[in-house]
Structure formats: C-alpha cells, structure tokens
Scaffold this motif. Structure first.
Motif, PDB file in Angstrom:
ATOM      1  N   ASP A 117     -15.530   3.032  -1.017  1.00 41.41           N
ATOM      2  CA  ASP A 117     -14.509   2.033  -1.324  1.00 41.41           C
ATOM      3  C   ASP A 117     -14.703   1.608  -2.775  1.00 41.41           C
TER       4      ASP A 117
ATOM      5  N   ASP B 146      -4.044   0.063  -2.700  1.00 37.42           N
ATOM      6  CA  ASP B 146      -3.674  -1.047  -1.810  1.00 37.42           C
ATOM      7  C   ASP B 146      -3.860  -2.358  -2.578  1.00 37.42           C
TER       8      ASP B 146
ATOM      9  N   ASN C 171      -6.896   4.525   2.273  1.00 35.93           N
ATOM     10  CA  ASN C 171      -6.010   3.594   1.589  1.00 35.93           C
ATOM     11  C   ASN C 171      -6.042   3.917   0.101  1.00 35.93           C
TER      12      ASN C 171
ATOM     13  N   HIS D 105      -3.074   5.212   5.535  1.00 37.11           N
ATOM     14  CA  HIS D 105      -3.348   4.854   6.924  1.00 37.11           C
ATOM     15  C   HIS D 105      -4.719   4.187   6.994  1.00 37.11           C
ATOM     16  N   ASP D 106      -4.803   3.093   7.768  1.00 37.91           N
ATOM     17  CA  ASP D 106      -6.125   2.516   8.014  1.00 37.91           C
ATOM     18  C   ASP D 106      -6.405   2.496   9.513  1.00 37.91           C
TER      19      ASP D 106
ATOM     20  N   GLN E 200     -18.281   6.340   4.356  1.00 38.15           N
ATOM     21  CA  GLN E 200     -17.229   5.520   3.785  1.00 38.15           C
ATOM     22  C   GLN E 200     -17.474   5.347   2.296  1.00 38.15           C
TER      23      GLN E 200
ATOM     24  N   ARG F 109       0.855  -1.190   0.000  1.00 40.48           N
ATOM     25  CA  ARG F 109       0.000   0.000   0.000  1.00 40.48           C
ATOM     26  C   ARG F 109       0.891   1.240   0.000  1.00 40.48           C
TER      27      ARG F 109
ATOM     28  N   ASN G 157      -9.998   3.909  -0.768  1.00 42.64           N
ATOM     29  CA  ASN G 157     -10.883   3.542   0.323  1.00 42.64           C
ATOM     30  C   ASN G 157     -10.801   4.634   1.384  1.00 42.64           C
TER      31      ASN G 157
ATOM     32  N   GLU H 167      -9.618   6.767   7.883  1.00 39.58           N
ATOM     33  CA  GLU H 167      -8.898   5.738   7.124  1.00 39.58           C
ATOM     34  C   GLU H 167      -8.852   6.148   5.662  1.00 39.58           C
TER      35      GLU H 167
END
Length: 614
Positions: A479, A439, A436, A420-421, A477, A416, A460, A434
């Motif tokens: 994704d 990744d 990403n 940061h997650d 969120q 990745r 994400n 979070e």
C-alpha cells in the motif's frame, strides 16, 4: 491512379470509420485532427500517414496501382495490406483483385492454416502477483472450420502484449509498462500454449465469450491481423494495453462498435468486456475453464480426509502404486485418489521449473495406474462461478459518507477509478484479491467549510491466498500513497499533515470464499512533517477475518499495530469493523466503526456512506 484517388476523395473514404479503424486512428487529445496509435513507420505509406488518413489512403492506392514492394515484408502492397485493398476495391466499386492480390501465395497459405470459422474473446482472470496481469488479461481465439467440436485447444490465440523480454520483472517492468517503455505487438500462438500459461502455470481461471460476428466481419479481422505482422505500438499498461488494442481490432471487424473512445484515460480488461457485453447480440454466453489449482481444490474436496491424505502420499511416492493401501479401496475411490495425486503432482511440475525428472516419471506411472481402472472419473465437473466477469460491478466507484471522529461530524467524498476491494461485491472478480488504484479521499468540515485531501491510495494490493494441506501460498499486501498521521481529526491539538507512506508485507490466510482469516507481518515508512523528526519507520502486524454473509454482503474485522522503530517515537494501533450491504442497482451501503490510538491519544471513528459504481 488519379481517377481512383479522385473517386475516393469524392466519397470521403478517408473519413469513413472503416478506414480510420484500419489505420488505428484516434482523435487528438488537444485540438483538431487525428493520429494513429501505430508506432512503426513502415506501416504507413505516406510521409505523414500517421496523422493524415487522406494522405495515407492516396499513398495506398498509388502503391497498389504501381505494385510497389513493401520494405521489410518483401511483398507487394496488395499482398501486405490485404484488408486495405479489399476495402478500397469494395468501396470504389471495383471487382475483387482489381488492385492486385492474385499471386499472394504466403497469405493464402497462412489463411488456409487458420481456416477461421469463429472468433471468441478470452478472459484469464486477474493475477495479482504479476504487474502486467493484476487486472486480468484479454485475447482472442480463432477457431478453425476444420476442427472437431470441443477441440478449442487446437485453435489459435491472438494476443497483444508488451515485448519486454523474459527477464523483465519487478519495479523496472512496472515502470516501463506505465510509461510506454516497451513496444506492444500482436502475436499469433497455438491456443493450448496460452491455456498452459494462464490456467496451468499462473493458476488463473479462463472465460471464453463467443463473438457473434458475420463472415465478412470475421474475414476483415483476420485479414487485418496479416497486416499487423511485425507492427509495433507504444504499450502503456493502463491505457494502450491488451484490452484497448483488442477493441481496436474488433472495430476493424465492425466499425460501428466505436468502443475505444470510451477508454481514453484507462482500459481495464473487465471494463472492456462489460462494454462489449452491452452491445446487443455481440457476445454469447461464456464458457468457463477452471485453472488446474481450482480443479484440484474442487476434486480433493470430494474425497474424505483419509483418501485425501492418501492422494498426497501417492503424489509424494510414499506408498506403492500396487498393493496396499490402494488395493483396499473400491475401484471408483481408487480412481479418484489417483486422479488427485496425478493432478497435484502435475501442478507441482508446472509450477517448479527445477522439478526432478523422477517426479515426471512418477506422474506418468500414476497416470498408467489410473488408466487400468475402467470406472469413469468419480468427480463432478467444477461448477462455473455464479457471476461471470462481464456481470461484476463496475470498477469506477464514488462514495459519499458521514464521518464521525473525535466528537466532530464531517462529510467525506471518495473517488476510485479502479478497481475492486475486499468489501466490494466479489461476484465476477478474483476471490481474496484487492486492487485499488488512485483512490482519492476528500473531507469537508461543516465548521470551517474547508475541503481538503484526506488521503490518496496510489496503489493498494492485497492478495489473500488460502492455505490447506495441498497448497501453501504466501499472501501479501502493499500500500502506498499519501495519508495523514496520526489520522484525520481523531486527535485533538495534534498536527495531522499529509505525507507519503509505503506499507506492506507477507502474510498467511486460511479458509474459503465465505469465511477467510488472515495474518500479515507489516513494515511501514511515513515521511510527514507532523512526525518528529519528519519520518517514522514502523514494524508490526495485523490479523483479520473476511466473511461473506450472503451475496453482496461482506464483513471485515481487523486489528493491527505498528511500533515505530526509528524516527518518530511512538506507535500506531487500530481495530475496525467494516460492513457492506447491497442496495438497489449499482448502489451499496458501507458502514465502519473503528478505534485507533497513538502514544499521544486514542479515539473512535465511525463512517456511514453510500457507494455508487459506474
């Protein structure tokens, strides 16, 4: 002119790091040679100055000797390219102003207004709700020699940003930012305007790192800022962004830094701060300025529940400012209630562009009532987070794991690039956020020695913003990327082809940094040849708990379900627990145990792996 050009060539000044920094030259990706990241043709005095530093140096000397006026700036070259002129005079052994500059009235007025004494690197923390600020932001602050101590709000801020216009937002803004659709420009602003934008409106904590620059280094940087007036760069959100260009500005001050070469592929603000922190004796210990929201949460947390509720009533004008119940409180408690009430109402005024004038008048009345209480504020200052941004984990992460699925054992690899997650150590990062990017997950099955792509998270984002009686944010969120459906090799005799997906939705969160619960409503679309008739539209939700058991120890428990409402007939359900534990240095251990099921089958999945941060 010919003599000076010959002397410059003999000393190879065009190849010096200082000249390369002044022209923002960098090496070409393919083949030999260099090019400048500056896009404005007016910045170059030679026809091929963007790609030929030597030609640009000769043309600059010619313009200085001939006292040439610069189109667009309506000033002679000596008064426009001040940093270039001073560099050439010094390196060619000439006395100051030999090449002009004695009558640069506007420059002297501008320089006197700045009166630069000290320069600091400023880092407003990440703001996931904005595409341009989801990784944080960096800018510089120029403190004046005339300013009194602790009056940094009266300083000037040097900001590099995309000139996108006030109406640029959404997917169009993100796309243009990724593809270079906007010009990037340096701007000079009163620092209090940037603090108001970041800390009071966008609710971002702000860190400031004093830079230990010498007087000559500071002066070179400021002179070069004068040269940058109106100069455009090609802006790219992930590469040639605020952090990259500020590094290039610092290289003008100190060419030996040579930091931009480290960020050819992408430049994330937190990474660039860590790169500067690695330079010995360059950055002093940072100062922390909490956002208005952080301050209100901290101060309201020091009130007991009845007084906290009273502060909300005062802000909403549900109780009078004179008489009961405020008059019944001890003076120091009444002062605290009025301070929280005022700050909370001011927060709403800053956040709501359509706030009524009556609310503004009421905020002034609360402030007046507070001024009549002689006791000082009863609140302790907001403590700085234990880990500043320069000491957080590196954003590049690689992982190797053993994966148990459907009675099969395989080997998994992940890489990745950023960033940061929720299970990474949160120190130095925005709590509950979070992000990403790219990744990539790979899988190797020992049975057939085949290496394949397991999934790819293109982007994400999860933003968990806790709700309480003061603040009612909506979490979210999103994704998107490539994944296998149903999932990897959990299910026997079921195709699990790789296909595109997009999933996300709004949510709510409650709690604090150590324990956070959340729920999300979800919608999803999968385009995959393993589905019948090749796609599935799903709707459902998820719920979970994120716990921080100790520094570096994170636990996430989550359940969720998506019911397919169009396309493929079925559902996808899951329950999983993931734990991350720190090891030594930049290593961590991550363990996962989960269950997932479809209308076809169900199965368990276990993962045990090592995470390394670079």
């Amino acid at each position: 002119m010919a003599t000076l050009q010959a002397r410059a060539a003999e000393r190879d000044l065009a190849a010096s790091p200082q000249w390369r920094a002044l022209g923002h030259y960098e090496k070409n990706w393919l083949g030999a040679g260099v090019h400048s990241t500056v896009a404005s043709e007016s910045f170059f005095l030679a026809a091929d100055g963007r790609r030929d530093p030597a030609a640009e140096l000769d043309a600059t000397l010619a313009a200085l000797v001939a006292n040439r006026r610069i189109e667009g700036r309506d000033k002679p070259a000596a008064c426009v390219f001040v940093a270039r002129r001073k560099f050439l005079e010094r390196r060619l052994g000439l006395a100051p102003q030999t090449l002009g500059g004695a009558d640069c009235y506007e420059y002297r007025q501008w320089r006197a207004a700045l009166s630069p004494k000290r320069i600091s690197l400023i880092f407003p923390t990440a703001f996931p709700n904005s595409p341009s600020s989801m990784f944080g932001h960096t800018l510089l602050r120029i403190d004046s020699s005339r300013a009194a101590r602790r009056t940094e709000l009266l300083a000037y801020a040097v900001n590099f940003a995309a000139a996108a216009g006030d109406d640029a937002q959404g997917l169009g803004f993100a796309w243009n930012g990724l593809t270079g659709g906007y010009p990037g420009v340096f701007g000079l602003f009163p620092y209090y305007e940037k603090v108001k934008q970041y800390a009071w409106i966008e609710h971002r904590d702000v860190w400031s790192y004093p830079l230990q620059l010498g007087d000559d280094e500071r002066d070179r940087l400021v002179d070069h800022l004068w040269e940058m007036d109106g100069v455009r760069f090609d802006y790219y959100f992930l590469t040639k962004n605020c952090s990259y260009q500020l590094l290039s500005l610092l290289e003008v001050a100190r060419p030996s830094l040579d930091l931009t070469e480290e960020f050819d592929w992408y430049a994330i603000p937190a990474d660039t701060i860590r790169a500067l922190a690695d330079v010995p004796e360059l950055m002093a210990a940072p100062d922390y300025r909490p956002s208005l929201e952080t301050t209100i949460r901290w101060e309201a947390g020091q009130l007991n529940p009845p007084d906290r509720e009273l502060a909300l009533d005062v802000a909403a004008a549900r109780v009078p400012l004179e008489g009961e119940p405020l008059s019944e409180l001890a003076p120091e408690v009444r002062a605290g209630v009025l301070e929280v009430a005022h700050d909370y109402l001011y927060y709403r005024l800053q956040s709501d562009a359509e706030a009524a004038e009556a609310d503004s008048d009421h905020a002034e009345a609360i402030l007046l009532a507070r001024s009549q209480i002689r006791q000082p504020s009863p609140f302790t200052p907001v403590p700085a987070p234990r880990t500043p941004p320069d000491r957080g984990h590196e954003s590049l992460r690689m992982a190797a794991a053993a994966v148990y699925e459907g009675e099969d054992l395989s080997f998994g690899l992940r890489i990745r690039p950023a960033y940061h997650d929720l299970l990474d150590d949160p120190g130095g990062y925005t709590a509950g956020a979070e992000i990403n990017f790219l990744d990539l997950g790979l899988r190797a099955d020992p049975a057939d020695s085949e290496l394949r792509i397991d999934d790819l998270q293109i982007l994400n984002i999860i933003s968990l913003s806790p709700r309480d009686d003061l603040f009612k944010p909506v979490s979210f969120q999103i994704d998107t990327g490539l994944r296998r459906r149903p999932s990897s090799v959990v299910f026997d005799d079921v195709p699990n082809n790789l296909g595109y997906y997009l999933q996300g939705g709004p949510g709510l969160a409650w709690g604090g940094d150590d324990l956070l619960g959340y729920v999300f409503g979800l919608a999803s679309v999968d385009a995959n040849s393993a589905l019948s008739p090749g796609y599935a539209l799903g709707a459902g939700g998820s719920a979970g708990v994120l716990a921080r058991q100790a520094p570096g120890y994170q636990l996430k428990l989550e359940v969720g379900a998506l019911e397919y409402v169009a396309g493929d007939d079925g559902h996808y359900r899951w329950a999983r627990g993931i734990q991350q534990m720190p090891l030594v240095g930049d290593l961590a251990l991550r363990a996962e145990l989960g269950w997932e099921g479809t209308a076809v089958d169900a199965g368990l999945r276990g993962v045990l792996g090592l995470q390394a941060y670079f």
